[in-house]
Scaffold this motif. Structure first.
Motif, PDB file in Angstrom:
ATOM      1  N   MET A   1      -3.459  30.659  18.271  1.00  0.00           N
ATOM      2  CA  MET A   1      -2.254  31.209  18.832  1.00  0.00           C
ATOM      3  C   MET A   1      -2.113  30.706  20.269  1.00  0.00           C
ATOM      4  N   SER A  61      -4.764  28.065  23.122  1.00  0.00           N
ATOM      5  CA  SER A  61      -5.343  29.382  22.853  1.00  0.00           C
ATOM      6  C   SER A  61      -5.648  30.087  24.167  1.00  0.00           C
ATOM      7  N   SER A  96       2.532  34.218  16.694  1.00  0.00           N
ATOM      8  CA  SER A  96       2.039  33.221  15.734  1.00  0.00           C
ATOM      9  C   SER A  96       3.120  32.844  14.761  1.00  0.00           C
TER      10      SER A  96
END
Length: 96
Positions: A1, A61, A96
């Motif tokens: 993500m 991330s 996401s």
């Protein structure tokens, strides 16, 4: 993500800050990051938040963003930013 570092800053000493501007992109890239917004003067649409300049960095991330912030080789540059600006920094994960 994906994760985003959002920096709200006012530059107090541009001459000192110049080194940070020139060298920090290498460290951003090293950790998989990229500029989404690079030092723009934002237009306030609501509320009383009035940042002078905004930078938004995107990383693959949250871990990549934290590694960037913890990079020992980049610490002297972060010190320059801390001394030459008044800034606030937040980390936010994307959807996401």
């Amino acid at each position: 993500m994906n994760a985003y570092l959002i920096l709200d800053l006012s530059i107090n000493n541009f001459e000192s800050f110049r080194e940070y501007i020139e060298k920090i992109p290498l460290f951003i890239k090293k950790h998989g990051g990229r500029y989404i917004v690079q030092g723009v003067e934002p237009e306030v649409m609501e509320g009383d938040w009035c940042p002078e300049r905004v930078v938004i960095l995107e990383f693959p991330s949250k871990e990549n963003a934290k590694e960037f912030l913890g990079d020992t080789e980049a610490q002297p540059l972060f010190s320059i930013r801390h001394k030459s600006t008044t800034s606030k920094l937040i980390l936010a994960e994307g959807c996401s």
